[in-house]
Design a protein around this motif. Structure first.
Motif, PDB file in Angstrom:
ATOM      1  N   GLN A  70       0.828  -1.206   0.000  1.00  0.00           N
ATOM      2  CA  GLN A  70       0.000   0.000   0.000  1.00  0.00           C
ATOM      3  C   GLN A  70       0.859   1.251   0.000  1.00  0.00           C
ATOM      4  N   GLN A  71       1.952   1.229   0.745  1.00  0.00           N
ATOM      5  CA  GLN A  71       2.855   2.377   0.763  1.00  0.00           C
ATOM      6  C   GLN A  71       3.550   2.562  -0.586  1.00  0.00           C
ATOM      7  N   LEU A  72       3.817   1.458  -1.274  1.00  0.00           N
ATOM      8  CA  LEU A  72       4.459   1.538  -2.583  1.00  0.00           C
ATOM      9  C   LEU A  72       3.464   1.814  -3.703  1.00  0.00           C
ATOM     10  N   GLY A  73       2.192   1.747  -3.399  1.00  0.00           N
ATOM     11  CA  GLY A  73       1.177   2.013  -4.408  1.00  0.00           C
ATOM     12  C   GLY A  73       0.938   0.866  -5.364  1.00  0.00           C
TER      13      GLY A  73
ATOM     14  N   TRP B 152       1.937  -9.598  -4.935  1.00  0.00           N
ATOM     15  CA  TRP B 152       2.928  -9.263  -5.955  1.00  0.00           C
ATOM     16  C   TRP B 152       4.341  -9.573  -5.458  1.00  0.00           C
ATOM     17  N   LEU B 153       4.609  -9.261  -4.202  1.00  0.00           N
ATOM     18  CA  LEU B 153       5.966  -9.436  -3.667  1.00  0.00           C
ATOM     19  C   LEU B 153       6.352 -10.905  -3.547  1.00  0.00           C
ATOM     20  N   ASP B 154       5.374 -11.816  -3.490  1.00  0.00           N
ATOM     21  CA  ASP B 154       5.706 -13.243  -3.544  1.00  0.00           C
ATOM     22  C   ASP B 154       6.362 -13.579  -4.878  1.00  0.00           C
ATOM     23  N   ALA B 155       5.883 -12.915  -5.928  1.00  0.00           N
ATOM     24  CA  ALA B 155       6.468 -13.131  -7.257  1.00  0.00           C
ATOM     25  C   ALA B 155       7.906 -12.631  -7.306  1.00  0.00           C
TER      26      ALA B 155
END
Length: 312
Positions: free
Chosen positions: A80-83, A240-243
């Motif tokens: 959320q902070q990274l948008g 997304w960050l799991d990817a």
């Protein structure tokens, strides 16, 4: 008395010991690194045993529910902070189209294995010289992912506390996730980081793009991991960050293979050529363990003796 010199046909050594161990060690290492033709029975056994071990270790990692949910909340806040926290929007949008989300559920459940095995078979048949090195990338990637499952338990978005994510498998009653429905007891539900759906699909895509000869097949190689990324997010199985974690594990796998073989797996020769020892014409080592005329060393065939005209 004078010194008696004895001359022999062999060269006398000076008594300096030879580094037999070092030479033998280097020779063994060189042979291990050299590409060799894979054996079908060994590869089937190795892949089956490796996947069984991977599943066993992955599911043996303690399901640290509290830590996994805490890590999921942290990941969600960071996104959320990274948008880039659009997983919920994508999940709800896809869920509104029944045929699309059902197709994605089955995509998630099947192609992860089918495409990966298909690429391995293709490498085995068409690129035997590159098979072992490319397979090493896949194995090293999966091995380091197991470390990630142990050190960083992570709940998928669909299991977050107070989250509005939709478990598309449960809602549409499809077989699309080993961590949903009747299959949830067969798999560790909190092993979402890194995503091996992404790690394996990017491995497949890069391999196809690098080695395929047909242009449209190479394009499909790039489309496959991109579509897989959409699927894992739309079905609420990964962030997304799991990817990103899956790609990082894949980079480690390529690093291992490059260090071991001294070059990129795709830079190795596609086909293997048997080395014929001098004076052994017609002999081929390795998989050709029988006497035959080897194409790499065979010259023109000896002409048949012609009958000589009789002299009168």
């Amino acid at each position: 008395m004078g010194d008696v010199i004895v001359r022999t046909g062999e060269r006398l050594e000076d008594g300096v010991p030879h580094p037999v161990t070092e030479t033998t060690g280097r020779g063994l290492l060189r042979r291990l690194r050299a590409p060799r033709r894979p054996r079908l029975w060994f590869e089937i056994l190795l892949i089956a045993l490796s996947y069984w071990t991977y599943s066993l270790v992955r599911n043996a990692v303690p399901e640290q529910r509290t830590a996994a949910l805490r890590n999921a909340d942290w990941i969600w806040r960071v996104e959320q902070q990274l948008g880039i926290a659009v997983e919920e929007t994508v999940n709800h949008a896809v869920n509104s189209v029944t045929w699309l989300v059902v197709g994605m559920n089955y995509y998630y459940a099947t192609l992860h294995f089918v495409v990966t095995l298909g690429v391995l078979v293709w490498l085995y048949r068409s690129h035997p010289g590159r098979y072992a090195a490319t397979r090493l990338v896949l194995f090293a990637t999966t091995g380091v992912a197991l470390v990630g499952y142990y050190l960083y338990p992570l709940a998928p978005p669909r299991l977050m506390n107070g989250g509005r994510f939709i478990d598309t498998v449960m809602v549409h009653e499809t077989w699309g996730s080993m961590a949903s429905g009747d299959l949830k007891n067969m798999s560790n539900q909190y092993a979402a980081m890194p995503s091996m759906h992404i790690g394996w699909s990017v491995w497949c895509g890069l391999t196809i793009f690098a080695l395929a000869a047909v242009p449209w097949v190479r394009v499909l190689g790039l489309v496959y991991p991109a579509l897989t990324l959409v699927v894992i997010v739309a079905t609420a199985n990964h962030f997304w960050l799991d990817a990103v974690g899956g790609v990082a594990c894949l980079a480690f796998g390529y690093g291992v293979a490059c260090v071991w073989y001294g070059k990129s797996p795709y830079a190795l020769p596609s086909q293997l050529r048997a080395v014929v020892p001098p004076g052994r014409r017609g002999w081929a080592p390795g998989p050709f363990r029988h006497w035959r005329r080897h194409p790499a060393s065979a010259g023109p065939r000896d002409p048949k003796p012609q009958p000589q005209p009789q002299q009168r």
